[in-house]
Design an enzyme around this catalytic site. Structure first.
Site, short mmCIF file in Angstrom:
data_model
loop_
_atom_site.label_atom_id
_atom_site.label_comp_id
_atom_site.label_asym_id
_atom_site.label_seq_id
_atom_site.Cartn_x
_atom_site.Cartn_y
_atom_site.Cartn_z
N LYS A 80 -13.75 97.66 3.99
CA LYS A 80 -14.09 96.54 3.29
C LYS A 80 -12.96 95.69 2.97
O LYS A 80 -11.91 96.45 2.43
CB LYS A 80 -15.34 96.83 2.07
CG LYS A 80 -15.56 95.66 1.30
CD LYS A 80 -16.26 96.10 0.04
CE LYS A 80 -17.03 94.99 -0.72
NZ LYS A 80 -17.99 95.25 -1.87
N SER A 155 -22.58 93.37 -1.87
CA SER A 155 -21.44 92.56 -1.34
C SER A 155 -20.70 93.24 -0.24
O SER A 155 -20.20 92.47 0.73
CB SER A 155 -20.62 92.39 -2.46
OG SER A 155 -19.80 93.53 -2.69
N SER A 179 -23.54 97.10 -4.65
CA SER A 179 -23.04 96.74 -3.41
C SER A 179 -22.80 97.51 -2.11
O SER A 179 -22.40 97.41 -1.04
CB SER A 179 -21.54 95.95 -3.71
OG SER A 179 -21.75 94.58 -4.31
#
Lengths: 522, 97
Positions: A80, A155, A179
């Site tokens: 990420k 997210s 997330s």
């Protein structure tokens, strides 16, 4: 035989060990897949193909020389874009870090590199990990590989989508209010949010320091355990880290230090028994009535209830419980999270790195000079801060910075921030009480499956409600995992299991046994 | 909990965010909705409840205050990211003018 990029970590490791294929072949299969589908899925912001193949080459040479590879050695992973990989751009999917090159490796990256991991690149996310759909990225909208018109969740949108689309073998994400678990559910993969403090956040771009935790997205529960074991542990660079029990010790001790009972429970290990019925005998699974709410999607609820029934079939005892303060967890979250984020994001001030009006940028039209704004307060240093931040941050970070600033400001801090911290205590007590009666808790991960892109973007509050079942774990600091449990409206649904702090082992046992008896078609 | 336009501008100033005129009304509506939602916390009786700020209960974690230094490449990488520099020095506007 599945394609190489479709393998799990455990399968890929076996293949590498038996020299059925090389790490370079495995890496190439993932890179080819990225070229094939990422134009549509948009999971990646940066692909470090050259570096990945070089890392794979190093591993291949070792294996050729007769060295037995470690579990993660030579296995491609996606990261990420809020986690620093030295020398690689790290944007947090924000314009304010558009040209930022990471100057050091995050502790989790250091650990993965030491384990011989092959880093494929950086994945898209909601800007600064703020969002539940992936749509808040300043760069691109990641799409759900199961239906390209729908969101992958967020997210950690790209980290979930890249695993679901087999562009990598596994990935890392971060979870502040859901997330990891929520996008894992929406994309039909496994997502683990470890205990707060069990994995170092050194090198994670901080959003909410009292809630953030790094964890893996994988194709199986076994893989989630492998990655967790590799990245967990105390780190002098993150003062909030705690010592984790080793997996063997964990099974022989009381599931949680917060449980307050001296009793030690032995659970049958899945390996030691025949698969299927009886595997979870002795395991008490709580089902909180507050998590099956009005307005929840019917098919999703049905699918999750079937998953829970499956746990019962495996021998678990299902016990209805109550977590009376859980309806307040989301409100607690949307005070504490913006408050901490507003403090953490104060570092992006246009002075030391990142977007700055002091640095003329050809990309931003009115960024040429720190000229007065016309509002009479745009001049000087204040103007550098206010304009650099105005140009660099997207709407969601701006909203949260302002909410956070408000709830921390003089006259409001007691009414909002202190109040939220006190309700946090009550939410945690709920769980402490529950875990004296049950070993783990089963809930839906998300009230609905993936929604259409654009559907919730105009109403921030409706987007916030997507986290309603996941935030409590962050509020209480406990671990949670989401595993695929079937489909609703043809889209993946996740079953969430929660355990006491440092009770990851319980999560792996329950979901591992569950996964072995359920076949998923993706 | 409806915010006024002036309150939004004041918050933005504290937060060091310049808002465009059209943003003020949009954020005023959205922030008001969010504050109204979190306002439900006022319904919870928290008398005598100790607020939590560290969820695993850690206290006073200490480490040695020691300079680690860094290699020349890392140093250059950091210097290169300064928005404005004079040699190896970070350049910015004065605090007092």
């Amino acid at each position: 035989m599945p394609k190489l990029n479709e393998l799990t970590i455990a399968q890929a490791h076996e293949g590498l060990k038996k020299k059925e294929f090389s790490s370079q072949e495995l890496t190439k299969a993932c890179v080819d897949r990225i070229y094939e589908v990422d134009e549509k899925v948009n999971a990646f912001l940066t692909v470090t193909e050259k570096e990945a193949l070089a890392q794979a080459n190093v591993v291949d040479k070792k294996i050729k020389a007769g060295v037995v590879p470690g579990l993660l050695e030579g296995i491609p992973v996606a990261i990420k874009d809020v986690i620093l990989v030295k020398g690689v751009k790290c944007t947090a999917s924000s314009k304010i870090l558009e040209n930022y090159i990471a100057t050091y490796d995050a502790t989790v990256i250091k650990k993965l590199k030491q384990a011989g991991a092959v880093i494929l690149g950086k994945t898209n996310n909601d800007e600064f990990a703020m969002g539940s759909s992936g749509e808040n990225s300043a760069y691109k909208i990641t799409r759900n590989p199961h239906d390209l018109d729908r969101v992958p969740g967020g997210s950690s949108a790209g980290s979930a989508a890249s695993v679901a689309a087999h562009e990598c073998i596994y990935s890392l994400g971060s979870d502040t209010g859901g997330s990891i678990r929520q996008p894992a559910a929406l994309c039909g993969v496994v997502g683990l949010k470890p205990t707060y403090g069990s994995v170092s956040r050194y090198g994670l771009i901080a959003m909410s320091s009292g809630l953030d935790v790094i964890g893996p997205f994988t194709k199986s529960v076994e893989d989630a355990r492998i990655v967790f074991e590799a990245i967990k542990g105390k780190d002098p660079m993150d003062a909030t880290t705690v010592e984790c029990p080793s997996p063997d010790l964990a099974s022989a001790r009381s599931p949680s230090p917060t449980r307050g009972e001296g009793e030690s429970r032995q659970f049958p290990s899945p390996q030691g028994r025949g698969q299927g019925e009886g595997t979870l005998r002795g395991m008490r699974v709580g089902v909180p009535k507050e998590y099956f709410i009005d307005g929840m999607d019917n098919e999703t609820e049905k699918t999750v209830r079937q998953g829970i029934a499956q746990l019962e079939k495996l021998g678990a005892e299902i016990i209805e419980i109550s977590l009376p303060y859980s309806p307040y967890a989301l409100a607690v979250y949307y005070v504490l999270q913006p408050a901490e984020a507003s403090a953490n994001l104060a570092r992006f001030d246009g002075i030391r790195y990142g977007h700055s009006v002091l640095r003329p940028s050809p990309d931003l039209a009115f960024a040429q000079s720190p000229s007065p704004s016309g509002r009479g307060e745009g001049e000087g240093l204040y103007g550098v801060y206010a304009k650099s931040r105005a140009e660099g941050f997207g709407d969601e970070p701006k909203r949260r910075i302002m909410i956070g600033t408000y709830v921390l400001s003089a006259g409001y801090a007691d009414a909002y921030y202190k109040k939220a911290q006190a309700v946090r205590t009550l939410v945690k007590r709920d769980f402490d009480d529950a875990f004296t009666k049950v070993d783990c808790i089963a809930t839906p991960t998300s009230p609905t499956p993936a929604w259409l892109i654009g559907e919730r973007m105009t109403d921030p509050l409706s987007m916030y409600l997507a986290d309603i079942f996941t935030v409590s774990a962050n509020i209480a600091g406990i671990p949670g995992i989401s595993v695929p449990c079937g489909k609703a409206h043809g889209l993946p649904v996740g079953l969430q299991i929660l355990a006491p702090q440092l009770g990851e082992d319980i999560l792996f046992r329950v979901t591992g046994a569950y996964e072995m008896t359920v076949s998923h078609n993706s | 909990m409806a915010l006024t336009k002036e309150e939004v501008l004041h918050i933005a100033k504290l937060a060091r965010l310049e808002l465009k005129d059209e943003e003020v009304e949009k954020f005023r509506t959205q922030l008001s909705q969010i504050l109204e939602y979190v306002g439900q916390l006022q319904n919870v009786d928290t008398a005598g409840v100790e607020p939590i700020s560290q969820i695993t209960g850690l206290q006073n974690v200490m480490r040695e205050d020691r300079v680690e230094g860094c290699d020349p490449d890392t140093r250059d990488l950091m210097l290169e990211q300064f928005p404005k520099r004079k040699g190896d020095l970070l350049e910015t506007l004065g605090v007092f003018e």
